[in-house]
Scaffold this motif. Structure first.
Motif, PDB file in Angstrom:
ATOM      1  N   UNK A 189       0.855  -1.184   0.000  1.00 21.47           N
ATOM      2  CA  UNK A 189       0.000   0.000   0.000  1.00 21.47           C
ATOM      3  C   UNK A 189       0.891   1.234   0.000  1.00 21.47           C
ATOM      4  N   UNK A 190       0.543   2.220  -0.809  1.00 22.69           N
ATOM      5  CA  UNK A 190       1.317   3.459  -0.851  1.00 22.69           C
ATOM      6  C   UNK A 190       0.415   4.626  -1.222  1.00 22.69           C
ATOM      7  N   UNK A 191       0.841   5.838  -0.835  1.00 16.86           N
ATOM      8  CA  UNK A 191       0.147   7.053  -1.266  1.00 16.86           C
ATOM      9  C   UNK A 191       0.899   7.740  -2.402  1.00 16.86           C
ATOM     10  N   UNK A 192       2.046   7.204  -2.775  1.00 16.57           N
ATOM     11  CA  UNK A 192       2.896   7.841  -3.785  1.00 16.57           C
ATOM     12  C   UNK A 192       2.601   7.236  -5.158  1.00 16.57           C
ATOM     13  N   UNK A 193       2.020   8.015  -6.085  1.00 12.39           N
ATOM     14  CA  UNK A 193       1.648   7.459  -7.395  1.00 12.39           C
ATOM     15  C   UNK A 193       2.849   7.012  -8.225  1.00 12.39           C
ATOM     16  N   UNK A 194       3.987   7.681  -8.060  1.00 12.64           N
ATOM     17  CA  UNK A 194       5.184   7.276  -8.813  1.00 12.64           C
ATOM     18  C   UNK A 194       5.681   5.927  -8.309  1.00 12.64           C
ATOM     19  N   UNK A 195       5.715   5.783  -7.006  1.00 10.89           N
ATOM     20  CA  UNK A 195       6.141   4.523  -6.415  1.00 10.89           C
ATOM     21  C   UNK A 195       5.148   3.413  -6.765  1.00 10.89           C
ATOM     22  N   UNK A 196       3.871   3.736  -6.752  1.00 12.51           N
ATOM     23  CA  UNK A 196       2.845   2.739  -7.081  1.00 12.51           C
ATOM     24  C   UNK A 196       3.042   2.178  -8.478  1.00 12.51           C
ATOM     25  N   UNK A 197       3.399   3.039  -9.411  1.00 17.64           N
ATOM     26  CA  UNK A 197       3.548   2.615 -10.804  1.00 17.64           C
ATOM     27  C   UNK A 197       4.819   1.802 -11.051  1.00 17.64           C
ATOM     28  N   UNK A 198       5.691   1.740 -10.079  1.00 13.10           N
ATOM     29  CA  UNK A 198       6.878   0.902 -10.212  1.00 13.10           C
ATOM     30  C   UNK A 198       6.548  -0.583 -10.039  1.00 13.10           C
ATOM     31  N   UNK A 199       5.396  -0.862  -9.481  1.00 15.72           N
ATOM     32  CA  UNK A 199       4.954  -2.253  -9.335  1.00 15.72           C
ATOM     33  C   UNK A 199       4.492  -2.782 -10.691  1.00 15.72           C
ATOM     34  N   UNK A 200       4.565  -4.090 -10.850  1.00 18.54           N
ATOM     35  CA  UNK A 200       4.115  -4.698 -12.102  1.00 18.54           C
ATOM     36  C   UNK A 200       2.625  -4.463 -12.324  1.00 18.54           C
ATOM     37  N   UNK A 201       1.846  -4.542 -11.237  1.00 17.37           N
ATOM     38  CA  UNK A 201       0.411  -4.286 -11.285  1.00 17.37           C
ATOM     39  C   UNK A 201       0.095  -3.152 -10.314  1.00 17.37           C
ATOM     40  N   UNK A 202      -0.650  -2.158 -10.767  1.00 15.15           N
ATOM     41  CA  UNK A 202      -0.945  -0.988  -9.933  1.00 15.15           C
ATOM     42  C   UNK A 202      -2.450  -0.733  -9.914  1.00 15.15           C
ATOM     43  N   UNK A 203      -2.992  -0.597  -8.706  1.00 19.49           N
ATOM     44  CA  UNK A 203      -4.430  -0.402  -8.564  1.00 19.49           C
ATOM     45  C   UNK A 203      -4.741   0.756  -7.621  1.00 19.49           C
ATOM     46  N   UNK A 204      -5.945   1.292  -7.793  1.00 24.79           N
ATOM     47  CA  UNK A 204      -6.496   2.256  -6.851  1.00 24.79           C
ATOM     48  C   UNK A 204      -7.767   1.654  -6.264  1.00 24.79           C
ATOM     49  N   UNK A 205      -7.893   1.725  -4.937  1.00 25.13           N
ATOM     50  CA  UNK A 205      -9.103   1.259  -4.271  1.00 25.13           C
ATOM     51  C   UNK A 205     -10.053   2.443  -4.149  1.00 25.13           C
ATOM     52  N   UNK A 206     -11.172   2.323  -4.822  1.00 26.16           N
ATOM     53  CA  UNK A 206     -12.103   3.448  -4.920  1.00 26.16           C
ATOM     54  C   UNK A 206     -13.533   2.926  -4.967  1.00 26.16           C
ATOM     55  N   UNK A 207     -14.394   3.462  -4.108  1.00 22.90           N
ATOM     56  CA  UNK A 207     -15.794   3.041  -4.040  1.00 22.90           C
ATOM     57  C   UNK A 207     -15.895   1.521  -3.879  1.00 22.90           C
ATOM     58  N   UNK A 208     -15.033   0.982  -3.013  1.00 17.59           N
ATOM     59  CA  UNK A 208     -15.027  -0.433  -2.611  1.00 17.59           C
ATOM     60  C   UNK A 208     -14.534  -1.383  -3.714  1.00 17.59           C
ATOM     61  N   UNK A 209     -14.014  -0.827  -4.803  1.00 17.12           N
ATOM     62  CA  UNK A 209     -13.548  -1.663  -5.912  1.00 17.12           C
ATOM     63  C   UNK A 209     -12.103  -1.328  -6.274  1.00 17.12           C
ATOM     64  N   UNK A 210     -11.387  -2.325  -6.779  1.00 19.18           N
ATOM     65  CA  UNK A 210     -10.036  -2.105  -7.291  1.00 19.18           C
ATOM     66  C   UNK A 210     -10.114  -1.696  -8.750  1.00 19.18           C
ATOM     67  N   UNK A 211      -9.449  -0.569  -9.063  1.00 26.58           N
ATOM     68  CA  UNK A 211      -9.418  -0.090 -10.442  1.00 26.58           C
ATOM     69  C   UNK A 211      -7.975   0.093 -10.870  1.00 26.58           C
ATOM     70  N   UNK A 212      -7.643  -0.408 -12.049  1.00 28.52           N
ATOM     71  CA  UNK A 212      -6.279  -0.324 -12.543  1.00 28.52           C
ATOM     72  C   UNK A 212      -5.873   1.132 -12.744  1.00 28.52           C
ATOM     73  N   UNK A 213      -4.642   1.484 -12.331  1.00 22.22           N
ATOM     74  CA  UNK A 213      -4.136   2.835 -12.575  1.00 22.22           C
ATOM     75  C   UNK A 213      -3.853   3.007 -14.058  1.00 22.22           C
ATOM     76  N   UNK A 214      -4.315   4.081 -14.620  1.00 22.47           N
ATOM     77  CA  UNK A 214      -4.094   4.313 -16.052  1.00 22.47           C
ATOM     78  C   UNK A 214      -2.836   5.158 -16.257  1.00 22.47           C
TER      79      UNK A 214
END
Length: 214
Positions: A189-214
């Motif tokens: 879990x991270x709040x840093x979008x740059x760090x998040x995108x370094x992962x092979x798979x990146x998601x945002x948890x929003x409205x109880x659902x996982x959504x892929x970071x674009x």
């Protein structure tokens, strides 16, 4: 077979926190989760790491449906296969770096891995008291202590949240290297979008659902 499988996970109280969350992760892969405070990131991590049973859905770790396991086997899975990294380092203050590692070594029945310490750049800090280490060194020591047991699955809740960005990126790169070298997997879990995108798979948890970071 995927090493981590989440199928239709749901959890909530008066309103849903998680709703039909589904994904899978293979050995050697990394996955990041972003989201505003209170969006359910830590709840999801607790469910995946076997500490909070979902209201519906299935979590499989290394092919095992963890919430169907007898308590003894679940405890063994946590002890031997799962590593959990927190934002706070939870080191024993007043003790040396080596003494902190020795405690972890005794609990996991594993020898201190000097190659791992060298990878994390803390081999030379072993004689030093924890209080003499920088924030980055303390967090690297904390992570190395958790990795002493060579977990196959690593969960990390804001593991670099208390560090400046440069130090945080350095620590995470070491963790990514470890995952690649050992073919373990990492969910963080991270709040840093740059760090998040370094992962092979990146998601945002929003409205109880996982959504892929674009």
């Amino acid at each position: 077979m995927a090493s981590l499988v989440a199928e239709n996970l749901s959890f909530g109280y008066d309103s849903p926190i998680l709703e039909n969350v589904t994904f899978s992760l293979n050995a050697g892969e990394t996955l990041s989760i972003m989201g505003v405070s209170g969006s359910g990131k830590s709840t999801l991590l607790h469910i995946l790491s076997s500490f909070l049973k979902p209201q519906s859905g299935v979590v499989k770790l290394l092919g095992k449906d963890i919430y169907q396991l007898p308590q003894s086997k679940l405890l063994a899975l946590r002890r031997n296969e799962i590593g959990i990294i927190f934002q706070s380092h939870y080191l024993f203050l007043g003790f040396s770096a080596e003494e902190n590692l020795e405690v972890a070594s005794l609990l996991s029945n594993q020898k201190i891995d000097h190659e791992l310490l060298s990878l994390f750049g803390i081999l030379e800090t072993l004689p030093l008291n924890v209080s003499a280490l920088s924030g980055g060194q303390q967090q690297r020591l904390s992570i190395a202590r958790i990795l002493t047991k060579r977990p196959k699955i690593i969960f990390a809740d804001e593991p670099t949240g208390n560090l400046d960005r440069e130090t945080a990126f350095g620590v995470m790169e070491l963790l990514f290297d470890y995952v690649r070298l050992t073919q373990s997997l990492l969910v963080f879990v991270t709040h840093d979008p740059i760090l998040a995108r370094k992962a092979l798979h990146s998601y945002r948890l929003e409205h109880a659902s996982l959504k892929s970071l674009e």
